[in-house]
Motif scaffolding. Structure first.
Motif, mmCIF file in Angstrom:
data_model
loop_
_atom_site.group_PDB
_atom_site.id
_atom_site.type_symbol
_atom_site.label_atom_id
_atom_site.label_comp_id
_atom_site.label_asym_id
_atom_site.label_seq_id
_atom_site.Cartn_x
_atom_site.Cartn_y
_atom_site.Cartn_z
ATOM 1 N N GLY A 1 0.812 -1.199 0.000
ATOM 2 C CA GLY A 1 0.000 0.000 0.000
ATOM 3 C C GLY A 1 0.851 1.257 0.000
ATOM 4 O O GLY A 1 1.679 1.448 -0.890
ATOM 5 N N GLU A 2 0.677 2.096 1.018
ATOM 6 C CA GLU A 2 1.385 3.371 1.081
ATOM 7 C C GLU A 2 2.784 3.237 1.680
ATOM 8 O O GLU A 2 3.484 4.233 1.857
ATOM 9 C CB GLU A 2 0.577 4.388 1.890
ATOM 10 N N ARG A 3 3.200 2.025 1.989
ATOM 11 C CA ARG A 3 4.534 1.785 2.511
ATOM 12 C C ARG A 3 5.143 0.604 1.770
ATOM 13 O O ARG A 3 4.461 -0.076 0.997
ATOM 14 C CB ARG A 3 4.489 1.505 4.018
ATOM 15 N N ILE A 4 6.431 0.387 1.984
ATOM 16 C CA ILE A 4 7.069 -0.817 1.460
ATOM 17 C C ILE A 4 7.698 -1.569 2.630
ATOM 18 O O ILE A 4 7.941 -1.003 3.704
ATOM 19 C CB ILE A 4 8.116 -0.497 0.378
ATOM 20 N N ALA B 1 9.062 3.038 -14.360
ATOM 21 C CA ALA B 1 8.852 2.352 -13.088
ATOM 22 C C ALA B 1 7.524 1.592 -13.105
ATOM 23 O O ALA B 1 7.438 0.458 -12.612
ATOM 24 C CB ALA B 1 8.888 3.354 -11.934
ATOM 25 N N PHE B 2 6.484 2.196 -13.684
ATOM 26 C CA PHE B 2 5.201 1.492 -13.805
ATOM 27 C C PHE B 2 5.323 0.314 -14.768
ATOM 28 O O PHE B 2 4.778 -0.763 -14.516
ATOM 29 C CB PHE B 2 4.111 2.444 -14.284
ATOM 30 N N VAL C 1 6.768 -7.224 -13.496
ATOM 31 C CA VAL C 1 6.989 -8.108 -12.350
ATOM 32 C C VAL C 1 5.687 -8.783 -11.950
ATOM 33 O O VAL C 1 5.648 -9.998 -11.693
ATOM 34 C CB VAL C 1 7.572 -7.311 -11.159
ATOM 35 N N ILE C 2 4.606 -8.023 -11.902
ATOM 36 C CA ILE C 2 3.316 -8.601 -11.522
ATOM 37 C C ILE C 2 2.865 -9.644 -12.530
ATOM 38 O O ILE C 2 2.352 -10.713 -12.156
ATOM 39 C CB ILE C 2 2.270 -7.483 -11.361
ATOM 40 N N ARG C 3 3.035 -9.375 -13.814
ATOM 41 C CA ARG C 3 2.646 -10.370 -14.824
ATOM 42 C C ARG C 3 3.426 -11.669 -14.634
ATOM 43 O O ARG C 3 2.862 -12.765 -14.764
ATOM 44 C CB ARG C 3 2.876 -9.814 -16.228
ATOM 45 N N LEU D 1 -3.008 -4.491 -5.885
ATOM 46 C CA LEU D 1 -3.751 -3.361 -5.344
ATOM 47 C C LEU D 1 -2.853 -2.144 -5.151
ATOM 48 O O LEU D 1 -3.289 -1.000 -5.343
ATOM 49 C CB LEU D 1 -4.411 -3.754 -4.019
ATOM 50 N N THR D 2 -1.606 -2.369 -4.781
ATOM 51 C CA THR D 2 -0.667 -1.256 -4.637
ATOM 52 C C THR D 2 -0.399 -0.603 -5.981
ATOM 53 O O THR D 2 -0.348 0.634 -6.092
ATOM 54 C CB THR D 2 0.647 -1.747 -4.002
ATOM 55 N N LEU D 3 -0.244 -1.410 -7.022
ATOM 56 C CA LEU D 3 -0.075 -0.855 -8.369
ATOM 57 C C LEU D 3 -1.289 -0.015 -8.752
ATOM 58 O O LEU D 3 -1.142 1.090 -9.295
ATOM 59 C CB LEU D 3 0.122 -1.983 -9.383
ATOM 60 N N CYS D 4 -2.485 -0.517 -8.470
ATOM 61 C CA CYS D 4 -3.707 0.239 -8.784
ATOM 62 C C CYS D 4 -3.695 1.595 -8.093
ATOM 63 O O CYS D 4 -3.988 2.627 -8.712
ATOM 64 C CB CYS D 4 -4.942 -0.552 -8.345
#
Length: 276
Positions: free
Chosen positions: A53-56, A156-157, A163-165, A184-187
């Motif tokens: 989410g808003e952190r890593i 970066a996107f 990576v997600i794929r 969800l973080t990507l979204c």
């Protein structure tokens, strides 16, 4: 890891806006800079991370060593750190997670990559899990011009979507919790990027160059298309029975339209942003 190994990775990371080859190719990677607990000097290390989410999140595995890595000791003494993700450099606050929160996050990590459990077993210690939350304020850009900054953010996107794929393709029949968090973080990050463009960048460009109106109107329309695909992905992820095959369809559709949009936006805006 030996300092010369880390130095080579750091140099490659900074030279290529977060892209590295070798053993880290295709991995999520950051550079974390902490302040030495004893020396007071700044120390930078490359680390794999997990979106949250808003952190890593980063894990102090030290390759299965019986001792915590030096960066963990450093941030315990001074939790204000610097994070470089390839596109941005920003200050963050580091928090070592504990109790049920730590165990839940670590279980997610192990579910996605069994190696974390192997490291913990080999080390004989409970691996620290650290959350890095950005401190409010403008980030630094790793770019030489406004147009280059746009391309770096877009890349970066592109990198995260790739990576997600790969994660979706390699997942089992039951989709893991961390993979859902990654999506969800990507979204959320894509939505935030487009809102900033719609409310900040685009109005400024329209005011400075009214002739760009039609081109920017088309970019806004493309944002709406991407927004619909992001909502479709969020809705799919809300289904506990979502299959890998169904997720592949949604992610591939997002990839196709998003890459077209990013390419088009760069073609329109980079010459303008760089004053050509």
């Amino acid at each position: 890891m030996p300092n010369d190994f880390n130095t080579a990775i750091i140099d490659e990371f900074r030279s290529n806006n977060g892209r590295v080859g070798g053993m880290f190719e295709g991995a999520r990677l950051i550079l974390l800079t902490t302040t030495g607990a004893r020396s007071g000097r700044r120390h930078t290390v490359p680390l794999g991370y997990l979106p949250d989410g808003e952190r890593i999140l980063v894990i102090g595995s030290a390759g299965g060593s019986p001792r915590h890595p030096a960066w963990v000791h450093n941030l315990l003494a001074d939790p204000v750190v610097t994070v470089e993700d390839g596109a941005f450099s920003y200050r963050a606050t580091a928090t070592v997670l504990s109790g049920a929160e730590r165990d839940e996050v670590f279980a997610r990590a192990v579910e996605q990559e069994r190696g974390w459990a192997d490291y913990e077993r080999q080390s004989g210690r409970k691996l620290p899990v650290v959350a890095l939350a950005a401190i409010p304020g403008p980030p630094g850009f790793n770019a030489s011009s406004p147009g280059e900054a746009l391309r770096v953010v877009h890349d970066a996107f592109r990198r995260e979507l790739a990576v997600i794929r790969a994660e979706v393709a390699g997942s089992g029949a039951v989709l893991g919790a961390q993979l859902r968090v990654n999506c969800l973080t990507l979204c959320a990050n894509l939505h935030g990027h487009h809102v900033r463009e719609d409310e900040g960048l685009f109005p400024g460009l329209e005011q400075a160059s009214p002739e760009l109106g039609p081109a920017i109107a088309r970019l806004r329309d493309e944002h709406e298309v991407v927004a619909g695909l992001l909502e479709r992905l969020r809705s799919a992820l809300a289904d506990p029975g979502l299959s890998r095959e169904a997720l592949v369809v949604v992610v591939d559709a997002l990839t196709l339209d998003l890459e077209k949009h990013l390419d088009h936006e760069e073609q329109v805006l980079i010459p303008v942003l760089d004053g050509v």
